[in-house]
Design a protein around this motif. Structure first.
Motif: not given
Length: 162
Positions: A32-58
């Motif tokens: 629960r106490d992840l910091d920004v760098a730890q969170g980023r390393a866990m979520w933004l994956l290098p290949p063969p992983g992939r991370t995507v975002v869903a965005v609206d028209d703005t």
């Protein structure tokens, strides 16, 4: 809604809702106490992983998903994935769109199945969504998750053949 590859430039938009969801401790097995760098390393994956975002028209980030091999070696044909939707955009089909996208990705990559290792049983919205997309609860680890207000609750392993 557009679903596209996440970039490092998306992290500042992902982090606020990622941090709030993780810190709440209700749906993810992350510390629960992840910091920004730890969170980023866990979520933004290098290949063969992939991370995507869903965005609206703005260009606002509505949600995000990461997908990856769930296992190695002789079980490398099983994919895994995780999802987060910004709470202000829940109920708009973002989770479903990300789920469908990830299933299509896994099929295109040659995976034979997808497994979710840890779906908290009290996260009924997610359980219902995954079941509507063809996933089944294969087993539940009794008291596998310590929820901050509900105490020890089950942790589902969910599966879908592709």
């Amino acid at each position: 809604m557009l679903i596209r590859e996440a970039t490092a430039a998306d992290w500042p938009a992902i982090w606020p809702f990622f941090h709030a969801i993780v810190a709440a401790g209700e749906t993810y097995t992350y510390p629960r106490d992840l910091d920004v760098a730890q969170g980023r390393a866990m979520w933004l994956l290098p290949p063969p992983g992939r991370t995507v975002v869903a965005v609206d028209d703005t260009g606002a980030v509505l949600g995000t998903a990461k997908m990856n091999p769930n296992h190695m070696g002789g079980a490398a044909h099983i994919a895994g994935a995780s999802f987060m939707v910004d709470p202000q955009y829940r109920g708009r089909g973002v989770g479903r769109a990300l789920g469908e996208y990830v299933l299509d990705w896994a099929r295109a990559e040659g995976y034979r199945a997808m497994q979710f290792n840890a779906v908290v049983e009290t996260n009924t919205g997610a359980v219902a969504l995954w079941e509507s997309l063809g996933f089944a609860v294969m087993t539940t680890l009794p008291e596998g998750f310590h929820h901050p207000t509900k105490g020890y609750v089950g942790l589902h392993i969910m599966y879908r053949k592709l």
